[in-house]
Design an enzyme around this catalytic site. Structure first.
Site, PDB file in Angstrom:
ATOM      1  N   HIS A  26      41.370  32.363  49.596  1.00 50.38           N
ATOM      2  CA  HIS A  26      43.178  32.937  49.742  1.00 50.38           C
ATOM      3  C   HIS A  26      42.914  33.250  50.865  1.00 50.38           C
ATOM      4  CE1 HIS A  26      44.808  37.257  48.987  1.00 50.38           C
ATOM      5  NE2 HIS A  26      44.425  37.876  50.139  1.00 50.38           N
ATOM      6  N   PHE A  27      44.627  33.290  50.830  1.00 52.16           N
ATOM      7  CA  PHE A  27      44.719  33.332  52.372  1.00 52.16           C
ATOM      8  C   PHE A  27      46.166  34.390  52.205  1.00 52.16           C
ATOM      9  CE2 PHE A  27      48.020  30.789  50.730  1.00 52.16           C
ATOM     10  CZ  PHE A  27      49.848  31.555  50.746  1.00 52.16           C
ATOM     11  N   THR A  28      45.897  35.034  54.338  1.00 53.42           N
ATOM     12  CA  THR A  28      46.948  35.948  54.656  1.00 53.42           C
ATOM     13  C   THR A  28      46.969  36.148  55.812  1.00 53.42           C
ATOM     14  OG1 THR A  28      46.680  38.366  54.444  1.00 53.42           O
ATOM     15  CG2 THR A  28      44.537  37.552  54.800  1.00 53.42           C
ATOM     16  N   ARG A  55      54.507  38.908  39.070  1.00 50.33           N
ATOM     17  CA  ARG A  55      52.739  38.966  38.849  1.00 50.33           C
ATOM     18  C   ARG A  55      52.659  40.848  37.995  1.00 50.33           C
ATOM     19  NH1 ARG A  55      50.314  34.708  41.363  1.00 50.33           N
ATOM     20  NH2 ARG A  55      48.350  35.889  41.489  1.00 50.33           N
ATOM     21  N   GLU A  99      44.828  29.382  39.074  1.00 51.19           N
ATOM     22  CA  GLU A  99      44.517  30.645  40.975  1.00 51.19           C
ATOM     23  C   GLU A  99      43.102  30.771  40.046  1.00 51.19           C
ATOM     24  OE1 GLU A  99      47.211  33.226  41.696  1.00 51.19           O
ATOM     25  OE2 GLU A  99      48.764  32.320  40.563  1.00 51.19           O
TER      26      GLU A  99
END
Length: 229
Positions: free
Chosen positions: A15-17, A54, A172
């Site tokens: 997961h990127f942030t 989403r 995902e």
């Protein structure tokens, strides 16, 4: 571990942030789904149109609900979403997050850790916004659900022979509602400077032994070009 074609074990998920979001994430001790995150994000890198889609895209298997009610992880770096972020930075696209992929931090875990922790999760075979994307909550389905060879390719654009590559490359692993940070195996950043910055953020949160690796090959790193209207 399997051979080069199939699913590798452990199966990494990421997961990127934005690095500016890390203090609040570390303080909470968990990642929250978009539907639950509220005002916790200091810097939102997601596109408004994608987030909206989403929120209404139903997950057709248990635990159900909508995609925005899950914490999203990819099975591979250099995802189509990160490419979009990097390109929009390069192009100076108006109305989008402008900072590119350099400030983004990968939070890395594994399918096996999540499954052992008995968290509810669902995997997709591609972009969750696409109507033909399939979902499954079963560990045994991952072998055939996800296109593992494609996920290991550096170039994943659609071709005349296979016009579905981009969708499949966006497969995902979705964790329902929350993801506790004690399930992480470490972090990845683009440059040594970002590593040092992240280590300071972690130290400020009282965390001094987290594994942080510099992985420029997980990024695009496009430089800023002309501003486009």
């Amino acid at each position: 571990m399997t051979g080069p074609v199939g699913r590798r074990k452990p199966t990494l998920i990421m997961h990127f942030t934005h690095i500016e979001n890390l203090p609040a994430i570390l303080d909470a001790g968990r990642l929250f789904a978009d539907a639950l995150v509220g005002q916790r994000l200091a810097t939102n890198v997601g596109a408004v149109d994608i987030k909206a889609s989403r929120r209404v895209r139903a997950v057709p298997c248990p635990p159900g609900g909508f995609v925005a009610q899950y914490v999203p992880f990819y099975f591979a770096p250099r995802s189509p979403m990160m490419y979009r972020i990097a390109r929009e930075h390069q192009q100076g696209k108006v109305g989008r997050y402008p900072g590119g992929d350099d400030p983004l931090v990968y939070l890395v875990s594994s399918v096996e850790r999540v499954h052992k922790a008995d968290l509810a999760w669902v995997a997709s075979d591609g972009n969750c916004a696409a109507t033909l994307t399939r979902f499954s909550p079963l560990l045994d389905d991952l072998a055939d659900l996800v296109d593992w060879p494609l996920l290991r390719e550096r170039v994943w654009r659609d071709t005349t022979e296979d016009p579905d590559r981009v969708r499949r490359r966006a497969a995902e692993f979705l964790v329902h509602r929350e993801f506790p940070l004690d399930l992480l195996v470490g972090y990845a950043v683009r440059t040594p400077e970002r590593r040092d910055q992240l280590r300071r953020v972690l130290a400020d949160a009282g965390i001094i032994d987290q594994y942080v690796r510099v992985r420029p090959d997980w990024y695009y790193g496009f430089q800023r070009g002309e501003v486009q209207e």
